[in-house]
Design an enzyme around this catalytic site. Structure first.
Site, PDB file in Angstrom:
ATOM      1  N   ASP A 170       0.840  -1.193   0.000  1.00 51.41           N
ATOM      2  CA  ASP A 170       0.000   0.000   0.000  1.00 51.41           C
ATOM      3  C   ASP A 170       0.882   1.253   0.000  1.00 51.41           C
ATOM      4  O   ASP A 170       2.095   1.176  -0.047  1.00 51.41           O
ATOM      5  CB  ASP A 170      -0.917  -0.013   1.219  1.00 51.41           C
ATOM      6  CG  ASP A 170      -0.151   0.089   2.529  1.00 51.41           C
ATOM      7  OD1 ASP A 170       0.571  -0.863   2.865  1.00 51.41           O
ATOM      8  OD2 ASP A 170      -0.246   1.132   3.214  1.00 51.41           O
ATOM      9  N   HIS A 218       1.840  -8.880  -4.001  1.00 54.02           N
ATOM     10  CA  HIS A 218       0.816  -7.907  -3.600  1.00 54.02           C
ATOM     11  C   HIS A 218       1.522  -6.578  -3.365  1.00 54.02           C
ATOM     12  O   HIS A 218       1.969  -6.260  -2.262  1.00 54.02           O
ATOM     13  CB  HIS A 218       0.088  -8.372  -2.340  1.00 54.02           C
ATOM     14  CG  HIS A 218      -1.095  -7.508  -2.017  1.00 54.02           C
ATOM     15  ND1 HIS A 218      -2.356  -7.755  -2.508  1.00 54.02           N
ATOM     16  CD2 HIS A 218      -1.201  -6.376  -1.283  1.00 54.02           C
ATOM     17  CE1 HIS A 218      -3.197  -6.830  -2.077  1.00 54.02           C
ATOM     18  NE2 HIS A 218      -2.511  -5.973  -1.330  1.00 54.02           N
ATOM     19  N   ASP A 269       1.365 -17.535  -5.220  1.00 55.03           N
ATOM     20  CA  ASP A 269       1.904 -16.415  -5.986  1.00 55.03           C
ATOM     21  C   ASP A 269       0.769 -15.770  -6.777  1.00 55.03           C
ATOM     22  O   ASP A 269       0.596 -16.010  -7.971  1.00 55.03           O
ATOM     23  CB  ASP A 269       3.022 -16.888  -6.920  1.00 55.03           C
ATOM     24  CG  ASP A 269       3.590 -15.753  -7.762  1.00 55.03           C
ATOM     25  OD1 ASP A 269       3.467 -14.586  -7.335  1.00 55.03           O
ATOM     26  OD2 ASP A 269       4.151 -16.032  -8.836  1.00 55.03           O
ATOM     27  N   GLU A 278       2.415 -10.404  -0.096  1.00 51.70           N
ATOM     28  CA  GLU A 278       2.685  -8.976   0.001  1.00 51.70           C
ATOM     29  C   GLU A 278       4.179  -8.765   0.240  1.00 51.70           C
ATOM     30  O   GLU A 278       4.906  -9.692   0.620  1.00 51.70           O
ATOM     31  CB  GLU A 278       1.883  -8.328   1.135  1.00 51.70           C
ATOM     32  CG  GLU A 278       1.955  -6.803   1.122  1.00 51.70           C
ATOM     33  CD  GLU A 278       1.054  -6.133   2.141  1.00 51.70           C
ATOM     34  OE1 GLU A 278       0.859  -4.912   2.041  1.00 51.70           O
ATOM     35  OE2 GLU A 278       0.547  -6.829   3.045  1.00 51.70           O
TER      36      GLU A 278
END
Length: 610
Positions: free
Chosen positions: A218, A529, A575, A584
Site C-alpha cells: 500500500d 501484492h 503467488d 505482500e
C-alpha cells in the site's frame, strides 16, 4: 501472552470497484507478523499461482536448493525428497560431467510440510561455475552458481527495492529503467487527523512531511515499521562499512558524499524528522483513511493525514535517530546534532507519556502497527541513546538484567538493543557501566538456541509448524541476522552456516520451490501484492522484494482456501496478487534480507569474524 490472530475485513466500494481491505493485528507465540494492512482487488493483473508448467513434477518431488548460488568457502546444502538412492553428484550445468560425489543423509520428516527428505551436503566443493545436483530417479536441480561475489547483485537489488518504494518523487529512467514512474504523494499538505490533535497543531491544520518509503503493497508511511527497517539498514552499514562504502546501486545519490545505503536511509530519516510534533511526541503514521485500489502513486489523490501520536512511535523514533546521529557525525555534524536532539526530545516525551498505545480511530482503515510491547521499545531507545551519548543514565534505563533477548520484529525490539550493544562492545565504545558478560551471554544464548533448532530441522531451517504466519519469511531472515551476531562475537562457524541455511531457504531451499525474492532465482514470485507492480503494466514485478511467505492463518480471507496448494504451514503460499497474507512485500521484510545477504558476502571477504 499474545492475543490469538484475528483479521478485520472491511468491504469498500470505491468508484464501483469492490475491494476487500483487510488489516491484520495478529500476533504469535514467537516473532509477530507484520501489521501491514492490504487490499485485494478483483481487477488484479494476476491470474496464475505458479510459473511452472502443469506437466512439471510436483514441488514435493524436486531437489530444492539456493537458486542464486553459494560462496566458494560457504556451506552448501540441498534438500532431496525421499528416494531409494544413497548418493548424489554435482554436475557441470547441462552436462554429465561429474564434479563432486556425496552421500545423502538418512531421510527425516519435516513437520511443517509433512515431507520426508534427505540433505545433500556439498560444502567441500568449491569450484567456481554453474552446476546442478543430480540424484537417481529425480529431475536435476535448478542451475546454481558458485562464485566469490554470488550475493552482490542480490544485496544491491534488496537495497534498491527501497528506492523503488520511495514516496514524493518521480523515479527516472536512468535509475529505475523500465520501472520509471511519475511522482506520487508529495505529502507537503498533510492534514492533522483528530487523533493527532495537539497544542501546536489542531484539527484542520496541515503539515509538510514529504519523502519516506511506502511501507508495503500500500501507499502508507508508518513510523513504527519504518523504525525497524531503517535501523536494520543502518546496522548493516555500522557492521560492514567497508563493504557498503564500495557499493553503487544506481540511485540518484550514487557517487555523492554518502554511501548509497546511507543515502537511501536518509530518504526515510528526513520524513521521520517531519513526523515529530513540537512537544517531542511523534505521529504514528501518515496515510489516507482507507486503502486505495490497484493504481499507480500519481493516481492516488485521496487526502492524506497524520494519525495518532503514541509511545511506540515516539520510542522507535528516539532509537533510530540516536543510532543515525552517531553514524552521521562523520558526514554532517550539524544534522547529527539535530538527530540526537530530536531523539532526546522524543525520549523525554515518552518518559512523560509511557503508556499511550495506538489503535486505529473508527474512521481509519489502514495498517495499525499498534503494538503493546512498549517495554521493549523503551529498552531499545535507551540502549541506542546510551551508545550514542555514552551517558550511563541511559544504560540504567535499559534495565539490562531484566531485558530478554529475542528475535526482533516490529512489535518487539529487545533484540535490536542487544545487537547494537554487542557491536559497540566489540568496538570498545561502551562505558564501564555496561555488563560485558551479560551482553555476550544474551547474544550467544539466543544464537545457540537458534543453531540447535536449525541443526534438528529436516530442512535445516529451524522453523516449527507454529512459526508460519503473516511475514514468516522475515522471521527466517531476522533469525539469520541474530545468528550472525553470535558469529561476529564468537567466530563459531556453525553459527555462520546456520545463517547461510536460512538465506538458502529464502532463495529456494524450501517446500514450495520458490526463491521468494522477485527477479532472483529460477522460480520467483511474479504476482506480488504490491500496488505499483500490479498497476504498472510490466510483466515482471519490481525486482528485489522478498514476499511474505507461507501463512496458513488467513487463507479464507484473501484468495480463498481452495486456491492454495496446501494448508500445511510451510506450503500455504500462493503467488497471486490476491494473496496479501502470503505474497505482500514490506520494507521490514526487505531490510533483514539486505543485512543477511550483505553480511554473508562481506564476511566471505574477511574469513575471521569481526
Amino acid at each position: 501472552m499474545f492475543l490469538n490472530t484475528f483479521t478485520r475485513c472491511l468491504l469498500l466500494v470505491m468508484g464501483g470497484l469492490m475491494l476487500a481491505a483487510c488489516g491484520s493485528s495478529s500476533s504469535s507465540d514467537s516473532t509477530p507478523p507484520n501489521n501491514s494492512s492490504s487490499s485485494s482487488s478483483s481487477s488484479s493483473s494476476s491470474s496464475s499461482s505458479s510459473s511452472s508448467s502443469s506437466s512439471a513434477p510436483a514441488a514435493s518431488q524436486l531437489i530444492k536448493l539456493n537458486q542464486v548460488g553459494y560462496l566458494p568457502n560457504g556451506q552448501k546444502l540441498a534438500v532431496v525428497p525421499k528416494v531409494d538412492a544413497d548418493t548424489f553428484v554435482v554436475v557441470a550445468a547441462g552436462t554429465d560431467d561429474v564434479e563432486f560425489e556425496g552421500t545423502l543423509t538418512a531421510a527425516k520428516t519435516w513437520v511443517p510440510s509433512k515431507e520426508s527428505v534427505h540433505v545433500a551436503d556439498f560444502t567441500g566443493f568449491d569450484k567456481l561455475g554453474d552446476f546442478q545436483v543430480r540424484v537417481e530417479g529425480l529431475d536435476d536441480s535448478p542451475i546454481f552458481t558458485i562464485a566469490g561475489d554470488v550475493y552482490e547483485e542480490l544485496n544491491k537489488a534488496a537495497l534498491k527495492a527501497f528506492y523503488f518504494n520511495r514516496a514524493s518523487t518521480a523515479l527516472d529512467e536512468e535509475h529505475a529503467g523500465e520501472y520509471a514512474r511519475q511522482a506520487g504523494h508529495p505529502d507537503t499538505e498533510v492534514k492533522i487527523h483528530p487523533s493527532a490533535n495537539s497544542v501546536a497543531h489542531n484539527v484542520g491544520d496541515k503539515i509538510s512531511a514529504p519523502k519516506g518509503w511506502y511501507d508495503a503493497g500500500d501507499f502508507g508511511k508508518y513510523v513504527v515499521n519504518s523504525g525497524i527497517s531503517t535501523y536494520t539498514l543502518l546496522a548493516a552499514y555500522e557492521h560492514f562499512p567497508d563493504y557498503y562504502d564500495a557499493q553503487n546501486v544506481n540511485i540518484p545519490e550514487s557517487g555523492g558524499a554518502l554511501p548509497d545505503i546511507l543515502a537511501e536511509a536518509l530518504w526515510n530519516l528526513e520524513w521521520m524528522l517531519k513526523m515529530q510534533d513540537e512537544d517531542g511526541g511523534v505521529y504514528h503514521k501518515l496515510t489516507t483513511l482507507n486503502f486505495t485500489g490497484t493504481i499507480m502513486p500519481e493516481q492516488a489523490d485521496a487526502d492524506r493525514f497524520v494519525i495518532g501520536k503514541g509511545t511506540s512511535a515516539t520510542l522507535n523514533f528516539a532509537a533510530v535517530m540516536a543510532q543515525a546521529s552517531r553514524i552521521w557525525e562523520e558526514y554532517d555534524a550539524e544534522l547529527a546534532e539535530d538527530m540526537l536532539e530530536a531523539a532526546e526530545k522524543a525520549w523525554m516525551w515518552a518518559e512523560a507519556n509511557p503508556s499511550i498505545a495506538f489503535t486505529n480511530p473508527p474512521d481509519v482503515h489502514t495498517g495499525e502497527y499498534g503494538g503493546s510491547d512498549l517495554a521493549s521499545n523503551r529498552a531499545w531507545a535507551a540502549a541506542e541513546l546510551y551508545i550514542t551519548t555514552r551517558e550511563d543514565r541511559y544504560y540504567a534505563d535499559f534495565e539490562a538484567e531484566d531485558a530478554p533477548n529475542e528475535v526482533p520484529g516490529w512489535l518487539k525490539s529487545w533484540g535490536l538493543a542487544w545487537m547494537s550493544l554487542a557491536h559497540h562492545l566489540e568496538a570498545d565504545h561502551l562505558t564501564e557501566a555496561a555488563n560485558e558478560e551479560l551482553i555476550k551471554t544474551r547474544i550467544m544464548d539466543l544464537a545457540h538456541n537458534l543453531l540447535d533448532q536449525t541443526k534438528s530441522s529436516a530442512y535445516r531451517v529451524g522453523m516449527g509448524q507454529y512459526d508460519f504466519y503473516w511475514g514468516s519469511n522475515s522471521t527466517v531472515l531476522n533469525r539469520a541476522m541474530m545468528l550472525l551476531q553470535g558469529y561476529r562475537l564468537s567466530g563459531e562457524s556453525e553459527l555462520l552456516d546456520a545463517a547461510q541455511s536460512k538465506l538458502d531457504y529464502i532463495l529456494g531451499r524450501n517446500p514450495t520451490d520458490y526463491s521468494y525474492v522477485t527477479g532472483h532465482g529460477s522460480k520467483t514470485p511474479m504476482h506480488i501484492h504490491h500496488r505499483v507492480s500490479g498497476a504498472d503494466g510490466i510483466k515482471e514485478p519490481v525486482p528485489g522484494f522478498v514476499a511474505g511467505g507461507p501463512n496458513p492463518e488467513n487463507l479464507d480471507e484473501d484468495c480463498g482456501v481452495n486456491r492454495y496448494p496446501s494448508r500445511e504451514p510451510a506450503l500455504a503460499y500462493l503467488d497471486d496478487f490476491c494473496s496479501y497474507s502470503t505474497n505482500e512485500v514490506t520494507i521490514n521484510w526487505n531490510a533483514p534480507l539486505v543485512y543477511v545477504s550483505g553480511a554473508l558476502q562481506a564476511l566471505s571477504l574477511q574469513p575471521e569474524a569481526d
